[in-house]
Scaffold this motif. Structure first.
Motif, PDB file in Angstrom:
ATOM      1  N   TYR A 102      24.735  35.113  14.860  1.00 30.15           N
ATOM      2  CA  TYR A 102      24.740  35.644  16.229  1.00 30.15           C
ATOM      3  C   TYR A 102      24.120  37.044  16.275  1.00 30.15           C
ATOM      4  CZ  TYR A 102      27.494  32.040  18.606  1.00 30.15           C
ATOM      5  OH  TYR A 102      27.914  30.873  19.186  1.00 30.15           O
ATOM      6  N   ILE A 103      24.517  37.892  15.339  1.00 30.33           N
ATOM      7  CA  ILE A 103      24.026  39.279  15.337  1.00 30.33           C
ATOM      8  C   ILE A 103      22.512  39.320  15.125  1.00 30.33           C
ATOM      9  CG2 ILE A 103      24.076  41.446  14.012  1.00 30.33           C
ATOM     10  CD1 ILE A 103      27.139  40.874  13.626  1.00 30.33           C
ATOM     11  N   VAL A 104      22.034  38.563  14.146  1.00 28.17           N
ATOM     12  CA  VAL A 104      20.593  38.567  13.843  1.00 28.17           C
ATOM     13  C   VAL A 104      19.799  37.997  15.017  1.00 28.17           C
ATOM     14  CG1 VAL A 104      18.816  37.568  12.340  1.00 28.17           C
ATOM     15  CG2 VAL A 104      20.886  38.578  11.340  1.00 28.17           C
ATOM     16  N   GLN A 105      20.312  36.929  15.630  1.00 31.61           N
ATOM     17  CA  GLN A 105      19.599  36.339  16.764  1.00 31.61           C
ATOM     18  C   GLN A 105      19.569  37.305  17.952  1.00 31.61           C
ATOM     19  OE1 GLN A 105      17.745  33.757  16.656  1.00 31.61           O
ATOM     20  NE2 GLN A 105      17.203  33.704  18.832  1.00 31.61           N
ATOM     21  N   LEU A 125      15.742  36.015   5.066  1.00 34.11           N
ATOM     22  CA  LEU A 125      15.555  34.588   4.785  1.00 34.11           C
ATOM     23  C   LEU A 125      15.012  33.872   6.017  1.00 34.11           C
ATOM     24  CD1 LEU A 125      18.818  33.840   2.756  1.00 34.11           C
ATOM     25  CD2 LEU A 125      16.481  33.775   1.871  1.00 34.11           C
ATOM     26  N   GLN A 126      15.397  34.370   7.184  1.00 36.67           N
ATOM     27  CA  GLN A 126      14.962  33.762   8.443  1.00 36.67           C
ATOM     28  C   GLN A 126      13.550  34.232   8.815  1.00 36.67           C
ATOM     29  OE1 GLN A 126      17.890  34.041  11.661  1.00 36.67           O
ATOM     30  NE2 GLN A 126      16.188  34.355  13.076  1.00 36.67           N
ATOM     31  N   ASP A 127      13.308  35.553   8.642  1.00 34.69           N
ATOM     32  CA  ASP A 127      12.038  36.139   9.088  1.00 34.69           C
ATOM     33  C   ASP A 127      11.906  37.517   8.435  1.00 34.69           C
ATOM     34  OD1 ASP A 127      10.105  37.611  10.469  1.00 34.69           O
ATOM     35  OD2 ASP A 127      10.711  36.919  12.445  1.00 34.69           O
ATOM     36  N   ALA A 130      12.959  43.514   8.117  1.00 32.05           N
ATOM     37  CA  ALA A 130      12.447  44.883   7.946  1.00 32.05           C
ATOM     38  C   ALA A 130      12.735  45.724   9.188  1.00 32.05           C
ATOM     39  CB  ALA A 130      10.948  44.843   7.659  1.00 32.05           C
ATOM     40  N   TRP A 131      12.601  45.114  10.381  1.00 35.92           N
ATOM     41  CA  TRP A 131      12.883  45.837  11.639  1.00 35.92           C
ATOM     42  C   TRP A 131      14.358  46.227  11.728  1.00 35.92           C
ATOM     43  CZ3 TRP A 131      15.967  44.914  15.973  1.00 35.92           C
ATOM     44  CH2 TRP A 131      15.708  45.735  17.090  1.00 35.92           C
ATOM     45  N   ALA A 168      15.139  49.096   9.396  1.00 35.04           N
ATOM     46  CA  ALA A 168      14.594  50.382   9.854  1.00 35.04           C
ATOM     47  C   ALA A 168      15.308  50.927  11.087  1.00 35.04           C
ATOM     48  CB  ALA A 168      13.101  50.217  10.150  1.00 35.04           C
ATOM     49  N   ASN A 169      15.938  50.043  11.882  1.00 33.83           N
ATOM     50  CA  ASN A 169      16.413  50.463  13.198  1.00 33.83           C
ATOM     51  C   ASN A 169      17.915  50.358  13.454  1.00 33.83           C
ATOM     52  OD1 ASN A 169      13.826  51.023  14.870  1.00 33.83           O
ATOM     53  ND2 ASN A 169      13.386  49.127  13.764  1.00 33.83           N
ATOM     54  N   VAL A 170      18.623  49.579  12.650  1.00 35.25           N
ATOM     55  CA  VAL A 170      20.048  49.345  12.922  1.00 35.25           C
ATOM     56  C   VAL A 170      20.905  50.131  11.939  1.00 35.25           C
ATOM     57  CG1 VAL A 170      21.862  47.567  13.042  1.00 35.25           C
ATOM     58  CG2 VAL A 170      19.541  47.046  13.833  1.00 35.25           C
TER      59      VAL A 170
END
Length: 487
Positions: free
Chosen positions: A164-167, A205-207, A212-213, A216-218
């Motif tokens: 859920y968090i990654v999506q 694993l998903q993308d 990487a985003w 860098a951002n969270v």
């Protein structure tokens, strides 16, 4: 607690006196469980009481708890916290919750869309150790976890908190929205780092670019949370009905003590929880280890050996001088020496405070409840201090007794021959090992050799094997009460 008003509730109940309509869903919280209601929910409510805060919480249960979410909605997202001291009880109605969601009630998409709303600055979690889908031995993402496998195959229909968090972060990135902070409030050592490692590995694993985003951002602040909050029982809910004058299926009882230490590392805004007594620090780790080892480690010790000794609640074990003394010694002689605390920390005062908290007869904290998920808890609660004693060559008989108690407990049969309802992600494999040995000291090296729980340098160490075997044999020969008294 529908139609809640000053008329329907008993006069002694504290109600939200702020304008709840000013609150926005700026926090989405995963896991509307007992602890969250009595801790983060209450802290956030108190900030709204004492300031012009607009921080509200959207509550989400991902697994089960549909009835709880339905009840919460029926009572305008209000719920009760009863703080039960040894002498008196304070009752508060919490107003910080603005809305609630459940994938079974509202659909997966609704939860993801809520997390992607621009005003959401924090996604917080109380999802228990197993919710991070991490391998306890390595701390890395368990790629074979069925939830992880399913979510990687179908990222837009996640089941796990990680999914859920990654999506939701992907949706925010694609829409050009700022990310949110991911804040773990679970009783897991360096919980922010655990969450970060699992989420980044899952995302990559998903993308790879998405991973990487996120990196860098969270931000993933670590937190240390502390409050004894027993699971709600019928008895608790009946008592809350009596205290407030109406039924509240979302009500919860807890001790008066509360503590929240937070790493001040937020990518977006945050509430000023310090108004309600939280402490923002640069490094949470020393406080976390103090709590995990001294409070949680002795809690596990009392849970296994107390249950085996016939005690249903932690406060019951404190009526036995042997358990009371052993728990204090566990804290001061086994756990405290392994800590590296800031100057001026009084660990003996902390241990005394913990014993007093455990003794509170108003809290019915079941030994069986604390005994759950031991395979996930023992590495954090006892592993670090055990390593310290092995390096120092010092005495660790309390830790050995606690581990032996866990081994005897997961056999699934108590000292009177009655079945134990063992709740643990590894329950089936633990039972298999125990059944192949019976209640026999030969089970000790077999269980110690499970690397997912005990690293090789501990599990195969002959000093550890001897100490735990000796304690286990004492449990067979003398029973838990006598074993604890002999410490």
């Amino acid at each position: 607690m529908t139609n809640i008003s000053n008329q329907t509730l008993n006069k002694s109940v504290s109600l939200p006196t702020y304008d709840r309509s000013r609150l926005k869903s700026r926090i989405v919280h995963l896991g509307f469980g007992a602890f969250h209601r009595a801790h983060q929910g209450l802290f956030t409510d108190e900030v709204a009481l004492k300031s012009e805060s607009d921080w509200g919480i959207c509550e989400v249960n991902l697994f089960g708890g549909e009835a709880l979410i339905t009840s919460l909605r029926e009572q305008d997202h209000l719920y009760t916290v009863a703080e039960k001291g040894a002498e008196s009880t304070d009752v508060k109605v919490i107003g910080a919750v603005t809305e609630s969601l459940h994938p079974e009630l509202d659909g997966v998409g609704a939860v993801i869309e809520k997390m992607a709303e621009p005003q959401v600055a924090i996604v917080s979690m109380t999802i228990t150790e197993k919710g991070y889908c991490a391998d306890p031995a390595t701390g890395r993402l368990d790629k074979n976890n069925p939830l992880v496998v399913a979510d990687l195959a179908e990222p837009t229909a996640p089941k796990s908190a990680l999914g859920y968090i990654v999506q939701a972060l992907k949706v925010r990135r694609d829409r050009g929205l700022a990310p949110f902070t991911v804040m773990s409030c679970d009783n897991v050592q360096e919980n922010g780092h655990v969450a970060k490692a699992a989420i980044l590995e899952f995302a990559r694993l998903q993308d790879e670019e998405l991973g990487a985003w996120i990196e860098a951002n969270v931000t993933f602040p670590c937190t240390m949370v502390d409050r004894i909050v027993p699971a709600a029982t019928k008895e608790t809910l009946d008592e809350i009905t009596e205290l407030i004058g109406v039924e509240d299926p979302c009500g919860i009882a807890c001790e008066p003590f509360r503590q929240w230490v937070i790493e001040d590392n937020f990518v977006a805004d945050r509430p000023d929880w310090s108004i309600a007594g939280a402490e923002f620090v640069a490094d949470v780790v020393p406080y976390e280890e103090m709590k995990l080892r001294m409070l949680n480690g002795s809690h596990s010790f009392l849970a296994y050996l107390g249950y085996l000794g016939g005690y249903a609640h932690i406060s019951d074990t404190m009526t036995d001088e042997g358990y009371r003394k052993a728990a204090f010694d566990m804290m001061m002689k086994a756990q405290a020496p392994s800590l590296n605390m800031p100057a001026g920390t009084d660990l003996e005062a902390y241990a005394t405070l913990l014993i007093n908290r455990f003794t509170n007869p108003s809290l019915k904290h079941q030994t069986w409840q604390i005994a759950m998920d031991g395979s996930q808890k023992i590495p954090q609660r006892m592993g670090g201090s055990l390593k310290h004693h092995l390096e120092q060559g010092s005495e660790f008989k309390w830790l050995a007794a606690g581990i032996a108690g866990w081994m005897r407990y997961v056999s699934g049969v108590d000292e009177k021959g009655s079945d134990i309802d063992v709740r643990d992600p590894m329950a089936a494999s633990l039972r298999e090992v125990c059944e192949s040995h019976g209640v026999n000291v030969s089970v000790v090296p077999a269980l110690l050799s499970i690397e997912a729980i005990f690293p090789v340098e501990i599990g195969l160490n002959p000093i550890v094997i001897d100490a735990v075997s000796s304690a286990y044999q004492s449990l067979i020969d003398n029973g838990a009460k006598a074993t604890v008294a002999s410490l």
